[in-house]
Design an enzyme around this catalytic site. Structure first.
Site, PDB file in Angstrom:
ATOM      1  N   ASP A 128      90.420 -62.922  26.080  1.00  0.00           N
ATOM      2  CA  ASP A 128      91.865 -63.111  26.039  1.00  0.00           C
ATOM      3  C   ASP A 128      92.292 -64.411  26.713  1.00  0.00           C
ATOM      4  O   ASP A 128      93.277 -65.037  26.306  1.00  0.00           O
ATOM      5  CB  ASP A 128      92.571 -61.924  26.691  1.00  0.00           C
ATOM      6  N   CYS A 135      85.238 -56.745  28.791  1.00  0.00           N
ATOM      7  CA  CYS A 135      86.555 -57.364  28.831  1.00  0.00           C
ATOM      8  C   CYS A 135      87.555 -56.653  27.935  1.00  0.00           C
ATOM      9  O   CYS A 135      87.201 -55.928  27.014  1.00  0.00           O
ATOM     10  CB  CYS A 135      86.444 -58.846  28.492  1.00  0.00           C
ATOM     11  N   ASP A 136      88.771 -56.936  28.227  1.00  0.00           N
ATOM     12  CA  ASP A 136      90.040 -56.438  27.726  1.00  0.00           C
ATOM     13  C   ASP A 136      89.999 -55.400  26.605  1.00  0.00           C
ATOM     14  O   ASP A 136      89.959 -54.212  26.856  1.00  0.00           O
ATOM     15  CB  ASP A 136      90.891 -57.638  27.326  1.00  0.00           C
ATOM     16  N   LYS A 137      90.008 -55.821  25.340  1.00  0.00           N
ATOM     17  CA  LYS A 137      90.159 -54.874  24.238  1.00  0.00           C
ATOM     18  C   LYS A 137      88.846 -54.188  23.887  1.00  0.00           C
ATOM     19  O   LYS A 137      88.831 -53.216  23.136  1.00  0.00           O
ATOM     20  CB  LYS A 137      90.702 -55.584  22.983  1.00  0.00           C
ATOM     21  N   CYS A 155      87.244 -61.392  34.806  1.00  0.00           N
ATOM     22  CA  CYS A 155      88.044 -62.152  35.777  1.00  0.00           C
ATOM     23  C   CYS A 155      88.288 -61.344  37.048  1.00  0.00           C
ATOM     24  O   CYS A 155      88.486 -60.132  37.000  1.00  0.00           O
ATOM     25  CB  CYS A 155      89.349 -62.602  35.149  1.00  0.00           C
ATOM     26  N   GLU A 176      99.650 -61.542  24.066  1.00  0.00           N
ATOM     27  CA  GLU A 176      99.908 -61.595  25.508  1.00  0.00           C
ATOM     28  C   GLU A 176     100.701 -62.850  25.845  1.00  0.00           C
ATOM     29  O   GLU A 176     100.518 -63.904  25.237  1.00  0.00           O
ATOM     30  CB  GLU A 176      98.590 -61.604  26.286  1.00  0.00           C
ATOM     31  N   SER A 218      99.342 -60.315  29.933  1.00  0.00           N
ATOM     32  CA  SER A 218      98.027 -60.285  30.563  1.00  0.00           C
ATOM     33  C   SER A 218      98.117 -59.479  31.851  1.00  0.00           C
ATOM     34  O   SER A 218      99.167 -59.430  32.503  1.00  0.00           O
ATOM     35  CB  SER A 218      97.582 -61.712  30.879  1.00  0.00           C
TER      36      SER A 218
END
Length: 561
Positions: free
Chosen positions: A81, A122-124, A197, A451, A477
Site C-alpha cells: 500500500d 501486509c495490509d490486504k 511497517c 487510501e 492508511s
C-alpha cells in the site's frame, strides 16, 4: 482425524494419473499416505514485508514435515500500500483482497488439501487469506512475516521514525519546516529492515488481530521480522496445523461470533488502523456472523484504550513486543470481563489460553500496555460517527486526533478525487478551519476505495492537523493521524449525502458525540438529492469494472459474497 480430503487424489485405482503427477513433483508412495498441507505464501520481491517470507515458508514446511505432514508451497499476489499510495495503483489494493481470497479457494479446493498454513504480512493480504480460508474451511494456522524495526533520528536520539515520517516530511518540506536534506536522511533510514511497517498500521493491526481471533500463535503480530524467534514461530505454526488436523478443528470452528467479539475488543483497546473495521466486518460476513457499525460503536463504548503505538503515540510496535505483545492486552481485557472465554483458539479454548498467559506473562507493564485501572481513555480508540452526511456510519481513529479537534465546525472544501485535494493542499489553498471533503473514492466510486494517507499526511506536515478536518467515502492508511473521517456510507457513487455537499457548506465534526453533520435543512438536502445524477463509471473494463459492479458498501466491509 476424519478421512483425509487428499484421498480424492492419492487413493484408489482411478487415482493412478493423479499419483503419477504427484510423483513428478518428487512425492513418494509413503508421503501420499500422509496429510497434504498447503503453505499459502505471499512472498515476493517488491513488498518489504514479504522479502523474508521465503524463509518463513521453509520454516513452516519444516514444522509440517516434523509433525508428519507433506507441505506444498503455493504463491499468491500482494500489493504494498505504501508503494501504491497516491497514484492509480491504489485503486487495486482493496481489490486485491478479493483476488487473494479467490486464488486461495481455487488452489486449495483444486488440489484437495487436508490443511492450510497461511503466510501473509501486509495490509490486504491478511484479510484476503482469512476470507479464502473461511470458504474452504479446513484446519488452518496463520503466521506472518513480522514487523520491521523502527528507524532512528540522527545520533539515535529522539522518537523513532517510520514510513509515516516520510509522508509527513514531504508536507513539511512544502511548508518550509523541513529541509530536503533531512527528508533524504529519513528516506534512507526510516525503513531499516524487511518486515511490515513498524507502527500499528493496517498490516500489523491485522496480524495482531489474528491472535485475538484465535487463528495464530502468540507473537504472530509483534515478533520482529529479523528475529530468529520469528523462524521458530513459523516452525511451531507448521506443527500446530497438524495438531488441529488430528483434532479436526477447522478455521470455521475458531472464527465464531465469540472470536469476532474478542477481536473487536482487542482492536478498540490497542487503537489499530481504521481499515480493521472494514476487514473484520468482511471477515465476520465471510464467517456467517455479520456485524454492523452499531456493533462497532458498542465495542468502542465499553472498551478502554490501553495501548498507544505509532501513529496514535510515540512508540514503535517493537515496544509492545518487549512487554509481551497481544496476549498482555487480552489478559487486561479479560480482567474487565470483556473477553468471551467460550471462543476456540489454536491454543485451545480462550479460557485455556488465558490460563497459559497467566503462567507465562507478567501482565501489563503500566506504560506500553496500561492496566484496566489506568487506561489512556475509558472508551475505545476508534469511533463511529453518524449524521446526515453518513446515515450508515463512518469511522475515525479518535486516539490519533488532537484533543482540540474532537469537535470542529468549518466550511466544506469539496474535491471529486484524491488528486484534486492533494493539489489544493500542497498549493496552499486549504485554510485553517476548513473541512476537506474527498468523494467518489468509495468501493464502487473509486473504484477500490483508495487510501488517503498522502493528503492527510500533507495536512499534518503543513501544520494544519489541529485546525483542518478531512472526510471521505474512501479510506485511510493505518498511519493516518488527525481528524480524518473515512468510510462515509452510503458513498457518493451510490447517491449518498456526501455527494450532495457544496463548496462552503458548514460541516460539524463532533467526534466525542459521534456526529458528522451537514448544516443545511432537510428540505434543501432533498432538493439536492432530486437533482443529483450518478457519474459515469471511471472504469468500464478489467478487474476494477468487475469489482465496482459487485462490491458492497463500506459499512458492510466492502464485501463480495
Amino acid at each position: 482425524m476424519s478421512e483425509l480430503r487428499s484421498a480424492q487424489i492419492t487413493q484408489g485405482v482411478a487415482r493412478a494419473p493423479h499419483r503419477s503427477l504427484l510423483k513428478a513433483d518428487g512425492i513418494t508412495d509413503e508421503e501420499m499416505k500422509r496429510p497434504l498441507v498447503a503453505v499459502f505464501n505471499s512472498a515476493n520481491d517488491i513488498i518489504p514485508g514479504h522479502r523474508n517470507l521465503d524463509k518463513i515458508g521453509e520454516a513452516v514446511k519444516a514444522g509440517i514435515y516434523m509433525a508428519g505432514g507433506v507441505p506444498f508451497e503455493i504463491s499468491t499476489i500482494g500489493i504494498c500500500d505504501g508503494i501504491a499510495m497516491n497514484h492509480d495503483g491504489m485503486h487495486y489494493s482493496l481489490v486485491s483482497r478479493e483476488v487473494i481470497a479467490d486464488s486461495l479457494e481455487c488452489a486449495v479446493q483444486g488440489h484437495a488439501f487436508d490443511a492450510l498454513v497461511c503466510i501473509p504480512n501486509c495490509d490486504k493480504i491478511v484479510p484476503g487469506m482469512i476470507l479464502g480460508a473461511l470458504r474452504v474451511n479446513i484446519p488452518t494456522v496463520f503466521v506472518s512475516g513480522g514487523p520491521m524495526l523502527a528507524g532512528h533520528q540522527r545520533g539515535g536520539c529522539g522518537p523513532t521514525t517510520d514510513l509515516n515520517t516520510l509522508f509527513i516530511g514531504a508536507g513539511e518540506v512544502v511548508a518550509g519546516t523541513m529541509s530536503e536534506e533531512d527528508l533524504t536522511y529519513y528516506e534512507n533510514t526510516a525503513c531499516p529492515t524487511c518486515g511490515s511497517c513498524s507502527g500499528l498500521f493496517t498490516a500489523n493491526s491485522m496480524n495482531c488481530l489474528c491472535e485475538a481471533l484465535g487463528i495464530a500463535l502468540p507473537g504472530n503480530g509483534t515478533i520482529p521480522a529479523v528475529y530468529s524467534e520469528r523462524i521458530r514461530l513459523a516452525k511451531e505454526a507448521g506443527m500446530k496445523v497438524m495438531e488441529l488436523l488430528e483434532k479436526d478443528i477447522k478455521i470455521g470452528d475458531i472464527v465464531t461470533e465469540a472470536a469476532i467479539h474478542n477481536a473487536m475488543e482487542c482492536d478498540m483497546a490497542f487503537g489499530g488502523s481504521t481499515n480493521t473495521v472494514l476487514h473484520l466486518t468482511a471477515i465476520a460476513r465471510g464467517a456467517g456472523h455479520p456485524i454492523t457499525m452499531d456493533d462497532w460503536e458498542q465495542a468502542s463504548a465499553r472498551t478502554p484504550h490501553l495501548v498507544k503505538i505509532q501513529p496514535s503515540g510515540p512508540r514503535p510496535l517493537s515496544d509492545l513486543y518487549e512487554v509481551g505483545g497481544v496476549p498482555v492486552v487480552l489478559g487486561e481485557l479479560d480482567k474487565l470481563g470483556l473477553m468471551d472465554r467460550s471462543a476456540m483458539t489454536v491454543m485451545g479454548t480462550m479460557e485455556e489460553y488465558l490460563s497459559y498467559l497467566r503462567e507465562h506473562c507478567a501482565g501489563a507493564d503500566g506504560e506500553v500496555v496500561r492496566t484496566k485501572d489506568n487506561p489512556f481513555s475509558p472508551v475505545g480508540a476508534l469511533k463511529v460517527l453518524y449524521g446526515n452526511i453518513a446515515p450508515d456510519g463512518s469511522i475515525v481513529k479518535k486516539s490519533a486526533v488532537d484533543p482540540t479537534m474532537l469537535t470542529h465546525k468549518g466550511p466544506a472544501r469539496v474535491f471529486e478525487s484524491e488528486e484534486e485535494a492533494c493539489e489544493a493542499i500542497n498549493g496552499g489553498k486549504i485554510r485553517k478551519g476548513d473541512v476537506v471533503v474527498i468523494r467518489y473514492e468509495g468501493p464502487k466510486g473509486g473504484p477500490g476505495m483508495r487510501e488517503m494517507l498522502t493528503p492527510t499526511a500533507a495536512i499534518v506536515g503543513m501544520g494544519l492537523s489541529d485546525s483542518v478536518a478531512l472526510i471521505t467515502d474512501g479510506r485511510f492508511s493505518g498511519a493516518t493521524k488527525g481528524p480524518a473521517i473515512g468510510h462515509v456510507s452510503p458513498e457518493a457513487a451510490a447517491g449518498g449525502p456526501i455527494a450532495l455537499i457544496e463548496e462552503g457548506d458548514m460541516i460539524l465534526v463532533d467526534i466525542e458525540n459521534g456526529v458528522l453533520s451537514l448544516e443545511i435543512s432537510d428540505e434543501e438536502l432533498a432538493r439536492r438529492k432530486a437533482a443529483w445524477q450518478p457519474p459515469a463509471p471511471k472504469h468500464n473494463h478489467g478487474v476494477l469494472a468487475k469489482y465496482a459492479s459487485m462490491v458492497s458498501s463500506a459499512d458492510k466491509g466492502a464485501y463480495i459474497a
